[in-house]
Design a protein around this motif. Sequence first.
Motif, mmCIF file in Angstrom:
data_model
loop_
_atom_site.group_PDB
_atom_site.id
_atom_site.type_symbol
_atom_site.label_atom_id
_atom_site.label_comp_id
_atom_site.label_asym_id
_atom_site.label_seq_id
_atom_site.Cartn_x
_atom_site.Cartn_y
_atom_site.Cartn_z
ATOM 1 N N PHE A 290 0.834 -0.601 -15.631
ATOM 2 C CA PHE A 290 1.665 -0.359 -14.457
ATOM 3 C C PHE A 290 3.120 -0.761 -14.699
ATOM 4 C CE2 PHE A 290 3.281 -2.204 -10.348
ATOM 5 C CZ PHE A 290 3.547 -0.982 -9.749
ATOM 6 N N ASP A 291 4.030 0.127 -14.349
ATOM 7 C CA ASP A 291 5.475 -0.134 -14.398
ATOM 8 C C ASP A 291 5.963 -0.540 -15.795
ATOM 9 O OD1 ASP A 291 7.959 -0.052 -13.254
ATOM 10 O OD2 ASP A 291 7.826 -1.976 -12.222
ATOM 11 N N GLU B 171 1.199 6.690 -8.577
ATOM 12 C CA GLU B 171 1.924 6.928 -7.328
ATOM 13 C C GLU B 171 2.489 5.658 -6.695
ATOM 14 O OE1 GLU B 171 -1.142 8.509 -4.815
ATOM 15 O OE2 GLU B 171 -2.413 6.776 -5.169
ATOM 16 N N ARG B 172 2.360 4.518 -7.368
ATOM 17 C CA ARG B 172 2.855 3.282 -6.776
ATOM 18 C C ARG B 172 4.327 3.107 -7.098
ATOM 19 N NH1 ARG B 172 -1.261 -0.839 -9.034
ATOM 20 N NH2 ARG B 172 -1.151 0.650 -10.741
ATOM 21 N N GLY B 173 5.158 3.543 -6.180
ATOM 22 C CA GLY B 173 6.601 3.550 -6.365
ATOM 23 C C GLY B 173 7.115 4.716 -5.567
ATOM 24 N N SER B 174 8.431 4.848 -5.438
ATOM 25 C CA SER B 174 8.939 6.060 -4.806
ATOM 26 C C SER B 174 8.915 7.151 -5.864
ATOM 27 C CB SER B 174 10.367 5.840 -4.300
ATOM 28 O OG SER B 174 11.229 5.550 -5.375
ATOM 29 N N ASN B 175 8.901 8.392 -5.471
ATOM 30 C CA ASN B 175 8.822 9.423 -6.504
ATOM 31 C C ASN B 175 10.105 9.479 -7.328
ATOM 32 O OD1 ASN B 175 10.378 10.656 -4.634
ATOM 33 N ND2 ASN B 175 9.143 12.513 -4.462
ATOM 34 N N TYR C 37 11.957 6.741 -8.144
ATOM 35 C CA TYR C 37 11.832 5.649 -9.114
ATOM 36 C C TYR C 37 10.885 6.082 -10.231
ATOM 37 C CZ TYR C 37 10.811 1.220 -11.313
ATOM 38 O OH TYR C 37 10.646 0.233 -12.250
ATOM 39 N N LEU D 42 10.229 9.061 -11.222
ATOM 40 C CA LEU D 42 10.860 10.065 -12.081
ATOM 41 C C LEU D 42 11.646 9.358 -13.188
ATOM 42 C CD1 LEU D 42 11.222 13.199 -12.196
ATOM 43 C CD2 LEU D 42 13.442 12.834 -11.123
ATOM 44 N N GLY D 43 12.349 8.287 -12.810
ATOM 45 C CA GLY D 43 13.093 7.495 -13.800
ATOM 46 C C GLY D 43 12.164 6.800 -14.782
ATOM 47 N N LEU D 44 11.061 6.263 -14.265
ATOM 48 C CA LEU D 44 10.105 5.558 -15.132
ATOM 49 C C LEU D 44 9.425 6.531 -16.109
ATOM 50 C CD1 LEU D 44 8.569 2.938 -15.834
ATOM 51 C CD2 LEU D 44 6.978 3.476 -13.968
ATOM 52 N N GLN E 38 10.662 9.292 -17.199
ATOM 53 C CA GLN E 38 11.676 9.680 -18.180
ATOM 54 C C GLN E 38 11.803 8.601 -19.252
ATOM 55 O OE1 GLN E 38 13.451 12.742 -17.958
ATOM 56 N NE2 GLN E 38 14.023 12.234 -20.059
ATOM 57 N N ARG E 39 11.771 7.346 -18.791
ATOM 58 C CA ARG E 39 11.874 6.225 -19.730
ATOM 59 C C ARG E 39 10.664 6.228 -20.679
ATOM 60 N NH1 ARG E 39 12.148 0.583 -16.774
ATOM 61 N NH2 ARG E 39 14.412 0.668 -16.603
ATOM 62 N N GLU F 226 5.632 11.078 -10.391
ATOM 63 C CA GLU F 226 4.275 11.075 -9.819
ATOM 64 C C GLU F 226 3.916 12.452 -9.278
ATOM 65 O OE1 GLU F 226 5.578 8.267 -6.435
ATOM 66 O OE2 GLU F 226 4.330 9.733 -5.402
ATOM 67 N N TRP G 254 -5.081 5.990 -11.351
ATOM 68 C CA TRP G 254 -3.732 5.578 -11.751
ATOM 69 C C TRP G 254 -3.605 5.457 -13.273
ATOM 70 C CZ3 TRP G 254 -3.929 1.163 -7.583
ATOM 71 C CH2 TRP G 254 -3.691 1.726 -6.323
#
Lengths: 423, 170
Positions: free
Chosen positions: B70-71, B106-110, B112, B114-116, B118-119, B145, B158
């Motif tokens: 996660f994250d 899906e735990r996050g805003s979509n 955020y 999108l950035g994750l 991409q990373r 997500e 997840w």
Amino acid sequence: MLLRIVRSVVGLLLLVQASMACAVLNIEIIGAGEHQIPVSIVPLGGDEKLAQTINDVVTGDLQRSGLFRLVDPTGKSPHELAEVSYPDWQVRGAEALAIGTVAVQTNNRIEARFRLLDVVKQTELIGQAVSASGDQARAIGHRIADLIYEKLTGDKGVFSTRIAYVNRQGQKFRLIVADSDGYNEQVVLAHSEPIMSPSWSPDGSHLAYVSFETGHAAVFVQSLYTNQRMVVADFRGSNSAPAWSPDGKQLAVVLTRDGSSQIYLMRPDGSGIRRITFSGAIDTEPNFSPDGQHLLFTSDRGGSAQIYRMQIDGGPEQRLTFGEGNNFSPRHSPDGKNFVFAHLVSGKFYVAVQDFQTGQMSLLTEGGWEKKPSFAPNGKIILFASEARGRGILATVSSDGRVKQHMFTQSGDAREPVWGPNF
Amino acid sequence: MKKLVISVVLVNLLAACASEKPKETVVAPPPKQFTREVVATPAPPPPAPVVDPLNDPASILAKRSVYYPFDVAAVQDADKPAVEAHARYLGEHANRKVRLEGNCDERGSNEYNLGLGQRRADGVKKMLELGGAKSGQAESVSYGEEKPKASGHNETAWAQNRRTDLIYAK
């Protein structure tokens, strides 16, 4: 006032050019306001079918606000001032009474003449004609509800405003604009690739949004009047999170063209681009303050997603949320005094607000799968994406947390809602 | 069986009506014949065909997804050998191109996420380029997500959605 009505009705008319979709909505209301104003709405005289539609809209709007108690008018149906006997309404406990007539005019426009009366003081509060083109009976109803709401609460009504959201059904994504009550859906864009983050221009004429139709996230701006659209950011990687400045002259966007997600400013046509965050972390979801001087945004620069604030001209960046959990999707209240956001803690999302002055955070919902909150233009209601019975739905909560409602669209999952401006 | 034959004929007829295709004749397979086994000296093996290791299901290159906690966006130790193998393969096959698609739960805003995502995809791209791929061979994008492989608000779903997929251009 009248000029504004004309303009908004014209706007609605032009939108009809987009493909229409009729949806039957099921709306559930939970809770009630602390002080409800008892008001009786007498169905308008004249054209019976129009009167019925208008009456449904007016009573539905007032009821959903949670601020009114509808007093049953059965047995009495005055339409003109001379027909009103105030004691009849005092006995029923009504403090205000709405009466009037509706008719189709020779030019095929609908005109409603309506009065709002103070039953206690026995005076007329409003006497006004509201007109719209023949297929806009609901717009007349919303307008009348706004006038009643404004007169009796002192706050601006938002029933005539519109909302935008994304409907996802399997692999089909549709960007939708609808009335504030979810009716009168217009499909702005339909695609098999995802659509997200719709954002209203301050004058309500355009939507900026993210579409994946080019194979990756790119930012588009589309006119709601002509449906003309253009790509404004399509650099390598991801282009997303468009947000309009209050004067409509700038768009804040998030690009990964120089590395991680960072915030940039550009003109709404994509020109004059410049980078304004330099963190190397994920900086996203920018939102302008009402005075256009600050941006709120989400960043994980401190190790987890939290809300930050910065000055547009590059002053120091300040972290606003602390404590347990993560925070996302900040949006200013229309008066700029607080902000609403999605708070994730222990596997649940809540709609939360925080006061800028005190730093105090409060939760407005019981928690669940609640994302992307945004204020109505009057700051009194918050629209967000939620989930019920296994489906993505639209939901609202009053800014004091007392009144909640769930709006079920006909099919698919509703996501990414955003309340449009008053214009 | 009779029914089946009739329906097969019907289908053929319908197909013929629809597209004017020449009729196909169904020929029964020839009966199996017994053959005598002859032991002989084996012929020299034919030269091994040049097999693209990318198409070998036994190769480590058959692994085309990288998974994350996660994250987190860093490639985990368990997935490093596969990513390094893809890096060597790309280094040896300059004409091949790969698209890296980052995804999140899906735990996050979509936004955020999108950035994750991409990373995540960018992290794989960097590893590929450090390991031999030339710049331009790998393109990284994110779906955040928005394109979950598994649905459901639970860790099983997840875990499948926190992923970077390596998709080779045909």
